[in-house]
Every structure is written in structure tokens, then in C-alpha cells.
Design a protein around this motif. Structure first.
Motif, mmCIF file in Angstrom:
data_model
loop_
_atom_site.group_PDB
_atom_site.id
_atom_site.type_symbol
_atom_site.label_atom_id
_atom_site.label_comp_id
_atom_site.label_asym_id
_atom_site.label_seq_id
_atom_site.Cartn_x
_atom_site.Cartn_y
_atom_site.Cartn_z
ATOM 1 N N ALA A 34 0.824 -1.229 0.000
ATOM 2 C CA ALA A 34 0.000 0.000 0.000
ATOM 3 C C ALA A 34 0.850 1.268 0.000
ATOM 4 C CB ALA A 34 -0.960 -0.012 1.181
ATOM 5 N N LYS A 35 1.867 1.320 0.889
ATOM 6 C CA LYS A 35 2.614 2.581 1.037
ATOM 7 C C LYS A 35 3.517 2.875 -0.158
ATOM 8 C CE LYS A 35 2.151 3.572 5.832
ATOM 9 N NZ LYS A 35 1.861 2.323 6.590
ATOM 10 N N LYS A 36 3.933 1.798 -0.853
ATOM 11 C CA LYS A 36 4.784 2.054 -2.030
ATOM 12 C C LYS A 36 4.027 1.776 -3.325
ATOM 13 C CE LYS A 36 7.015 -2.295 -0.936
ATOM 14 N NZ LYS A 36 8.169 -3.028 -0.531
ATOM 15 N N TYR A 37 2.681 1.720 -3.220
ATOM 16 C CA TYR A 37 1.867 1.365 -4.388
ATOM 17 C C TYR A 37 2.059 2.326 -5.550
ATOM 18 C CZ TYR A 37 -1.930 0.837 -7.605
ATOM 19 O OH TYR A 37 -2.638 0.694 -8.771
ATOM 20 N N GLU A 38 2.188 3.627 -5.239
ATOM 21 C CA GLU A 38 2.240 4.576 -6.350
ATOM 22 C C GLU A 38 3.496 4.336 -7.207
ATOM 23 O OE1 GLU A 38 1.130 7.580 -3.710
ATOM 24 O OE2 GLU A 38 -0.964 7.067 -4.059
ATOM 25 N N ARG A 39 4.595 3.930 -6.539
ATOM 26 C CA ARG A 39 5.807 3.595 -7.291
ATOM 27 C C ARG A 39 5.574 2.300 -8.076
ATOM 28 N NH1 ARG A 39 11.216 2.356 -4.496
ATOM 29 N NH2 ARG A 39 9.897 2.588 -2.699
ATOM 30 N N PHE A 40 4.951 1.327 -7.403
ATOM 31 C CA PHE A 40 4.607 0.046 -8.022
ATOM 32 C C PHE A 40 3.764 0.292 -9.278
ATOM 33 C CE2 PHE A 40 1.682 -3.491 -8.592
ATOM 34 C CZ PHE A 40 2.406 -4.629 -8.297
ATOM 35 N N ASN A 41 2.818 1.216 -9.137
ATOM 36 C CA ASN A 41 1.894 1.491 -10.231
ATOM 37 C C ASN A 41 2.614 2.097 -11.432
ATOM 38 O OD1 ASN A 41 -0.598 1.365 -11.276
ATOM 39 N ND2 ASN A 41 -1.319 3.288 -10.423
ATOM 40 N N ALA A 42 3.520 3.010 -11.159
ATOM 41 C CA ALA A 42 4.265 3.636 -12.251
ATOM 42 C C ALA A 42 5.042 2.568 -13.012
ATOM 43 C CB ALA A 42 5.211 4.691 -11.700
ATOM 44 N N ILE A 43 5.620 1.605 -12.273
ATOM 45 C CA ILE A 43 6.384 0.542 -12.941
ATOM 46 C C ILE A 43 5.439 -0.404 -13.669
ATOM 47 C CG2 ILE A 43 7.970 -1.390 -12.599
ATOM 48 C CD1 ILE A 43 8.716 0.030 -9.902
ATOM 49 N N SER A 44 4.348 -0.816 -12.956
ATOM 50 C CA SER A 44 3.503 -1.846 -13.548
ATOM 51 C C SER A 44 2.749 -1.330 -14.775
ATOM 52 C CB SER A 44 2.535 -2.422 -12.513
ATOM 53 O OG SER A 44 1.729 -1.412 -11.994
ATOM 54 N N SER A 45 2.567 -0.029 -14.879
ATOM 55 C CA SER A 45 1.906 0.487 -16.089
ATOM 56 C C SER A 45 2.942 0.926 -17.117
ATOM 57 C CB SER A 45 1.000 1.663 -15.737
ATOM 58 O OG SER A 45 1.784 2.755 -15.352
ATOM 59 N N PHE A 46 4.182 0.547 -16.867
ATOM 60 C CA PHE A 46 5.269 0.837 -17.799
ATOM 61 C C PHE A 46 5.424 2.340 -17.995
ATOM 62 C CE2 PHE A 46 2.550 -2.752 -19.122
ATOM 63 C CZ PHE A 46 3.281 -3.754 -18.510
ATOM 64 N N GLY A 47 5.166 3.083 -16.910
ATOM 65 C CA GLY A 47 5.340 4.533 -16.949
ATOM 66 C C GLY A 47 4.221 5.276 -17.656
ATOM 67 N N TYR A 49 0.989 5.155 -16.957
ATOM 68 C CA TYR A 49 -0.241 5.218 -16.180
ATOM 69 C C TYR A 49 -0.972 6.553 -16.299
ATOM 70 C CZ TYR A 49 -3.442 5.061 -12.262
ATOM 71 O OH TYR A 49 -4.564 5.119 -11.495
ATOM 72 N N LYS A 50 -0.222 7.645 -16.201
ATOM 73 C CA LYS A 50 -0.882 8.954 -16.205
ATOM 74 C C LYS A 50 -1.599 9.217 -17.534
ATOM 75 C CE LYS A 50 0.038 10.138 -12.051
ATOM 76 N NZ LYS A 50 -1.070 10.180 -11.057
ATOM 77 N N ALA A 51 -0.972 8.813 -18.632
ATOM 78 C CA ALA A 51 -1.608 9.023 -19.948
ATOM 79 C C ALA A 51 -2.868 8.172 -20.069
ATOM 80 C CB ALA A 51 -0.626 8.677 -21.061
ATOM 81 N N TRP A 52 -2.803 6.925 -19.575
ATOM 82 C CA TRP A 52 -3.984 6.055 -19.649
ATOM 83 C C TRP A 52 -5.105 6.608 -18.773
ATOM 84 C CZ3 TRP A 52 -1.069 0.743 -18.753
ATOM 85 C CH2 TRP A 52 -0.206 0.524 -19.835
ATOM 86 N N LEU A 53 -4.714 7.102 -17.610
ATOM 87 C CA LEU A 53 -5.696 7.669 -16.679
ATOM 88 C C LEU A 53 -6.365 8.907 -17.289
ATOM 89 C CD1 LEU A 53 -6.786 7.272 -13.830
ATOM 90 C CD2 LEU A 53 -4.826 8.535 -12.956
ATOM 91 N N ALA A 54 -5.568 9.720 -17.972
ATOM 92 C CA ALA A 54 -6.130 10.907 -18.628
ATOM 93 C C ALA A 54 -7.120 10.476 -19.719
ATOM 94 C CB ALA A 54 -5.011 11.764 -19.232
ATOM 95 N N GLY A 55 -6.784 9.400 -20.440
ATOM 96 C CA GLY A 55 -7.701 8.855 -21.448
ATOM 97 C C GLY A 55 -8.989 8.378 -20.802
ATOM 98 N N MET A 56 -8.844 7.730 -19.665
ATOM 99 C CA MET A 56 -10.031 7.246 -18.935
ATOM 100 C C MET A 56 -10.936 8.424 -18.557
ATOM 101 S SD MET A 56 -9.993 5.131 -15.384
ATOM 102 C CE MET A 56 -11.421 4.219 -14.815
ATOM 103 N N ALA A 57 -10.300 9.507 -18.068
ATOM 104 C CA ALA A 57 -11.078 10.687 -17.656
ATOM 105 C C ALA A 57 -11.800 11.297 -18.863
ATOM 106 C CB ALA A 57 -10.163 11.718 -16.995
ATOM 107 N N ARG A 58 -11.103 11.319 -20.013
ATOM 108 C CA ARG A 58 -11.750 11.877 -21.214
ATOM 109 C C ARG A 58 -12.978 11.058 -21.605
ATOM 110 N NH1 ARG A 58 -6.521 12.843 -22.900
ATOM 111 N NH2 ARG A 58 -6.408 10.867 -24.033
ATOM 112 N N GLN A 59 -12.884 9.758 -21.430
ATOM 113 C CA GLN A 59 -13.990 8.898 -21.863
ATOM 114 C C GLN A 59 -15.127 8.807 -20.848
ATOM 115 O OE1 GLN A 59 -11.103 5.740 -23.657
ATOM 116 N NE2 GLN A 59 -13.174 5.033 -24.010
ATOM 117 N N ALA A 60 -14.869 9.195 -19.600
ATOM 118 C CA ALA A 60 -15.874 9.012 -18.543
ATOM 119 C C ALA A 60 -16.987 10.063 -18.671
ATOM 120 C CB ALA A 60 -15.203 9.118 -17.180
ATOM 121 N N PRO A 61 -18.242 9.621 -18.841
ATOM 122 C CA PRO A 61 -19.340 10.585 -19.041
ATOM 123 C C PRO A 61 -19.848 11.140 -17.700
ATOM 124 C CG PRO A 61 -20.176 8.350 -19.245
ATOM 125 C CD PRO A 61 -18.706 8.222 -18.938
#
Ligand SMILES: C[S@@+](CC[C@H](N)C(=O)[O-])C[C@H]1O[C@@H](n2cnc3c(N)ncnc32)[C@H](O)[C@@H]1O
Length: 253
Positions: A34-47, A49-61
Motif C-alpha cells: 500500500a505505502k509504495k503502491y504509487e511507485r509500483f503502479n508507475a512501474i507496472s503500467s510501464f510509466g 499510467y498517467k496518460a492512460w488515466l487521462a484517457g479514462m477521464a476523457r472517456q468518462a461521461p
């Protein structure tokens, strides 16, 4: 028990297995990282993550009067991104693992939602404790892949959505291009456990990540599960050549 609630798999292999196996593993992994998840997430999304998340926000009605349910909300990245981008009336940020939500609450206290009211609750998405038709939009990033009772989870999300409401789901997926898929497969199998383990000290979490991605249905497979749960107008958009996809599925009026 009906056929939908009866189907349970091992999320690391996709094979039939008692749900407890996967549930215990996922609790173990996420309570420890949990405490190091944000680092884990950056690695697991191959860096990416932020672009994919922004895409998700664009698509969310999501609209200003909406009440949004974030499923498998973890440390709150999706909740806070939607809060900032869409300013809905309220977000209910939920997750199976209390330690993940503790980090999300900390970010909330630091102002991460930019004034949008957020409540936090430990919720198993396979058994959602909210009334029928209570949310306008459901968001979920990297959640469904970790759920051993996927059909039941999608049925539960369908139930708590208002008619006309939408499920917006970001998940790892399958690149349609053969060469890109082969390169990605090599990266997943060999590099992710090594690199992720080196940086976070949690190799096992990354071994699980790789196998669960490999065992997860492709874009059409996930769309089919959504349709079987009752959703209509299921569409998806690929990111990074299909390494990730955002599905949008609508509950008919
Ligand atoms: C990879 S994290 C994603 C967190 C967050 N959505 C994000 O994008 O950063 C996966 C999350 O799914 C949660 N999870 C796994 N199984 C769940 C379930 N059955 N119900 C609710 N949350 C679950 C885990 O606890 C973990 O926080």
C-alpha cells in the motif's frame, strides 16, 4: 447459488478455482505494498499510467450533478483524477484492502480532490453493499483482473448503476499487432518481475501482475463479460497499442 455467482477462478491463471485463493493473495499483496503502491503502479503500467488515466477521464461521461462510485479505488488515483477533471457532486471511493484506502484518505486530507466530497469504504466489488440504481457512473482501474468472481462483480456493478449510467473500466489488455504482442509478452514475462522486484523489493507482486495480465481476457472477451452482465453499447479504446484499454459500458434505460 446461480451460474453467475458460482463461477470462480484463480486470477493468476484464469482456471477454475475457489475464490478464496485469489482473494487472500490479492489482500496479501496490496496490504503489503500500500505505502509504495504509487511507485509500483508507475512501474507496472510501464510509466504510461498517467496518460492512460487521462484517457479514462476523457472517456468518462461524468457530469457535475453525478454521484460516482470508484471500485477498487486503491490509493485514490482514479477518484482524485475524476474529481479534478470532472468535478462531480460526490465520489464514493471503495476498495477491498483497508491499507490502500488509508493512503487515499491521507491524500484526501491533503486536498487531492480539490473540494469534491469523497467518502471511503472497504467494499468487496463482488458483493457491493449499496442499493440498486444508486450511482450515475462507476469507475474501475486495474480492478476486475484481480477479482475471482468476475461475472458476479460485473452484475453487482450493473445492479448499483442507475439506468442510463455507465461503467468506465481501465485494464491491461492484449495488443492486436502480433509483433508488438510478442515484444510485450517478453517484457511482461522476463523484465517486469526483475525490474519491479529490484525497485520495490516485491518480486512476487510483479510475478502475479505478469501472470494475471497474461490470463486476462482480451478486449472483446471483457466486452462479452460486460454484455453478459446486462450492459449495452460496450465500446473500448486501446492505449499504447492495446497494452491497456478503456471500456465504456452502459446500463440500458
Ligand atoms: C492495481 S490496484 C488499482 C488501484 C487504483 N484503481 C489505481 O488505479 O491506482 C488494484 C486494487 O484492486 C483492489 N481489489 C482487488 N480485489 C478487489 C475486490 N474484490 N473488490 C474491491 N477491490 C478489490 C485491490 O485491493 C487494489 O487496491
Amino acid at each position: 447459488m446461480d451460474a453467475v455467482s458460482a463461477h470462480e477462478i484463480d486470477t493468476a491463471t484464469g482456471q477454475d478455482a475457489p475464490a478464496e485463493l485469489s482473494s487472500e493473495r490479492v489482500k496479501d499483496i496490496f496490504s503489503h505494498i500500500a505505502k509504495k503502491y504509487e511507485r509500483f503502479n508507475a512501474i507496472s503500467s510501464f510509466g504510461a499510467y498517467k496518460a492512460w488515466l487521462a484517457g479514462m477521464a476523457r472517456q468518462a461521461p461524468i457530469e457535475a450533478h453525478h454521484d460516482v462510485l470508484d471500485i477498487a479505488g486503491g490509493t485514490g488515483d482514479v477518484t482524485f483524477t475524476m474529481a479534478r477533471a470532472k468535478k462531480p457532486a460526490h465520489i464514493q471511493c471503495t476498495d477491498l484492502v483497508p491499507e490502500m484506502l488509508d493512503v487515499a484518505r491521507m491524500h484526501y486530507r491533503d486536498g487531492a480532490s480539490h473540494g469534491v466530497p469523497v467518502d471511503f469504504e472497504v467494499v468487496d466489488a463482488q458483493n457491493i453493499p449499496y442499493p440498486d440504481a444508486s450511482y450515475d457512473v462507476i469507475t474501475m482501474a486495474y480492478g476486475i483482473r484481480n477479482m475471482p468472481k468476475r461475472e458476479q462483480a460485473l452484475s453487482e456493478m450493473f445492479r448499483v448503476l442507475k439506468p442510463g449510467g455507465a461503467l468506465v473500466c481501465l485494464e491491461f489488455s492484449t495488443p492486436p499487432n502480433t509483433i508488438w504482442r510478442a515484444l510485450y509478452g517478453f517484457y511482461l514475462k522476463h523484465l517486469i518481475p526483475f525490474w519491479g522486484g529490484l525497485i520495490t523489493g516485491d518480486r512476487e507482486g510483479f510475478v502475479y501482475l505478469s501472470s494475471s495480465i497474461k490470463a486476462f481476457p482480451n478486449q472483446e472477451g471483457l466486452a462479452k463479460l460486460m454484455r453478459e452482465a446486462g450492459f449495452a453499447n460496450v465500446t473500448w479504446k486501446n492505449y499504447t497499442g492495446g497494452i491497456a484499454a478503456v471500456h465504456v459500458a452502459v446500463k440500458p434505460e
